[in-house]
Design an enzyme around this catalytic site. Structure first.
Site, PDB file in Angstrom:
ATOM      1  N   TRP A 264       0.770  -1.199   0.127  1.00 52.30           N
ATOM      2  CA  TRP A 264      -0.058   0.011   0.155  1.00 52.30           C
ATOM      3  C   TRP A 264       0.867   1.313  -0.136  1.00 52.30           C
ATOM      4  O   TRP A 264       0.429   2.097  -0.687  1.00 52.30           O
ATOM      5  CB  TRP A 264      -1.134   0.001   1.162  1.00 52.30           C
ATOM      6  CG  TRP A 264      -1.861  -1.336   1.118  1.00 52.30           C
ATOM      7  CD1 TRP A 264      -1.857  -2.291   1.781  1.00 52.30           C
ATOM      8  CD2 TRP A 264      -3.027  -1.367  -0.054  1.00 52.30           C
ATOM      9  NE1 TRP A 264      -2.877  -3.234   1.303  1.00 52.30           N
ATOM     10  CE2 TRP A 264      -3.471  -2.545   0.161  1.00 52.30           C
ATOM     11  CE3 TRP A 264      -3.318  -0.781  -1.034  1.00 52.30           C
ATOM     12  CZ2 TRP A 264      -4.597  -3.064  -0.507  1.00 52.30           C
ATOM     13  CZ3 TRP A 264      -4.372  -1.069  -1.710  1.00 52.30           C
ATOM     14  CH2 TRP A 264      -4.993  -2.454  -1.613  1.00 52.30           C
TER      15      TRP A 264
ATOM     16  N   ASP B 211      -1.787   6.654   6.087  1.00 48.35           N
ATOM     17  CA  ASP B 211      -2.919   5.691   5.602  1.00 48.35           C
ATOM     18  C   ASP B 211      -3.099   4.800   6.706  1.00 48.35           C
ATOM     19  O   ASP B 211      -2.238   3.752   7.149  1.00 48.35           O
ATOM     20  CB  ASP B 211      -2.297   5.000   4.464  1.00 48.35           C
ATOM     21  CG  ASP B 211      -3.315   3.761   3.738  1.00 48.35           C
ATOM     22  OD1 ASP B 211      -4.340   3.661   4.639  1.00 48.35           O
ATOM     23  OD2 ASP B 211      -2.930   2.972   3.084  1.00 48.35           O
TER      24      ASP B 211
ATOM     25  N   LYS C  77     -12.363  -2.069   6.966  1.00 43.65           N
ATOM     26  CA  LYS C  77     -11.760  -2.879   7.985  1.00 43.65           C
ATOM     27  C   LYS C  77     -12.465  -2.598   9.425  1.00 43.65           C
ATOM     28  O   LYS C  77     -12.966  -3.683  10.028  1.00 43.65           O
ATOM     29  CB  LYS C  77     -10.408  -2.665   8.266  1.00 43.65           C
ATOM     30  CG  LYS C  77      -9.773  -2.135   6.814  1.00 43.65           C
ATOM     31  CD  LYS C  77      -9.341  -3.244   5.914  1.00 43.65           C
ATOM     32  CE  LYS C  77      -8.621  -2.699   4.819  1.00 43.65           C
ATOM     33  NZ  LYS C  77      -8.528  -3.895   3.703  1.00 43.65           N
TER      34      LYS C  77
END
Ligand code: PLP
Length: 359
Positions: free
Chosen positions: A102, A172, A196
């Site tokens: 990511w 992030d 999530k």
């Protein structure tokens, strides 16, 4: 309802209490003869939801008056572009700590706008760790330092915010958002896809520090991609039903005892699983111990054949979505806030039996 033990990395398990309440709101919201999904985002009902969600986030994260909160679309992936579009000019440098898949995607987008310096990368060792502060080689004058607080694919997590000499962090936080307290004062931006820890996929939570926002570049940035556009008012139709569900999850987090409660709960769950992994060398943790994530535990078995057998037999015990990310293989158990301790205990018992039969 017979719910399975769900270890999905995302979209992930939601609290059953929240799902039940959301079912009611989906059918008819507060005796209004309409679903919340059928109401205008300019209605007093939706505005109250938006405001309550923002004040709950402010309280949970200890944001005070210093931050603005936005509920956007486009996923965390769109923030990979939007953050540098707003804050990184051609002649400037931003530092991006490279701890995996990511981070790399964020770096690729940032390079479209300005210079990117990597103060650290664990790519040579297969992203099996996050840096210690003394390993960070920051550039001279970065506009921000970007990091991925929890690396969903590798299974690593920063134990706390990296040290940056006062440079604002852009984070992030998709896969550990609201899983533990943070030091909000260190951040310029925190962004997270909801799917999530805080709700269904479709809404991205973006939190921005007001004095950082004042430095944003608005020239030649399309209106919808400017943070200012969304901090002043609800600009266009938000994913209203998703925000409604996020608000329910936030209320649930508060009722359970907030982020301090979840830090302890999540550490306990992860501790059970890592203790099982560390018992002998049948299971092998995929990353360095000091960097282990309390959200996503990644591990290997002695062979890929055994891993396949493990996954098949796990499902026979109602233990689902334990397959590692397709780019790395192995096993991954995601244990977000809503994952009950009993699910982890069931997994650990299964792992014990599986070892006894195949070790
Ligand atoms: N960042 C992290 C850490 C993630 O785990 C994910 C998705 O799994 C993303 C970004 C991408 O999020 P989205 O699919 O919302 O764009």
């Amino acid at each position: 309802m017979n719910r399975v033990h769900n270890f999905s990395a995302g979209p992930a398990i939601l609290p059953v209490e929240v799902l039940k309440k959301a079912t009611e709101g989906l059918l008819e919201y507060k005796n209004k003869g309409r679903s919340i999904a059928e109401m205008s985002h300019r209605s007093p009902e939706y505005e109250a939801i938006d405001q309550q969600a923002k004040s709950r986030l402010t309280e949970l994260l200890g944001l005070g008056d210093d931050f603005k909160i936005m509920f956007l679309q486009g996923g965390a992936s769109s923030q990979f572009m939007m953050a540098p579009y707003n804050f990184l000019r051609e002649d400037q440098t931003a530092d991006y700590i490279d701890t995996g898949r990511w981070s790399n995607k964020a770096i690729k987008e940032a390079k479209l706008f300005g210079n990117v310096h990597r103060p650290y990368s664990s790519s040579d060792s297969g992203y099996d760790r996050v840096p210690e502060n003394h390993e960070l080689d920051l550039s001279d004058d970065p506009v921000y330092v970007h990091f991925t607080s929890n690396n969903t694919v590798a299974g690593t997590q920063f134990p706390s915010e990296p040290e940056t000499d006062g440079v604002p962090l852009v984070c992030d936080a998709s896969s550990d958002f609201l899983s533990r307290p943070i030091d909000a004062s260190r951040y310029g931006i925190i962004y997270a896809g909801a799917q999530k820890n805080v709700g269904p996929a479709g809404v991205t939570i973006v939190i921005i520090r007001k004095d950082f926002l004042n430095r944003a570049n608005t020239e030649n940035v399309p209106t919808i991609l400017q943070y200012q556009t969304h901090t002043e008012k609800i600009f266009n139709t938000p994913p209203a039903f998703n925000v409604y569900m996020v608000n329910l999850v936030l209320g649930w987090i508060q009722d359970k005892g907030g982020l301090a409660h979840f830090k302890q709960y999540n550490e306990e769950k992860a501790g059970l699983l890592y203790d099982e992994i560390d018992k002998d060398d049948f299971y092998r943790g995929a990353v360095e111990k000091d960097s282990r994530s309390i959200m996503n535990a990644t591990f290997r078995l002695p062979s890929e054949e055994l891993e396949q057998q493990f996954l098949e037999e796990a499902e026979e015990h109602d233990l689902y979505t334990l397959k590692g990310h397709r780019s790395v293989g192995g096993i991954r158990a995601s244990m977000y806030n809503a994952c009950p301790r009993e699910s982890v205990e069931t997994l650990v018992n299964f792992m014990d039996d599986f070892r006894a039969q195949n070790g």
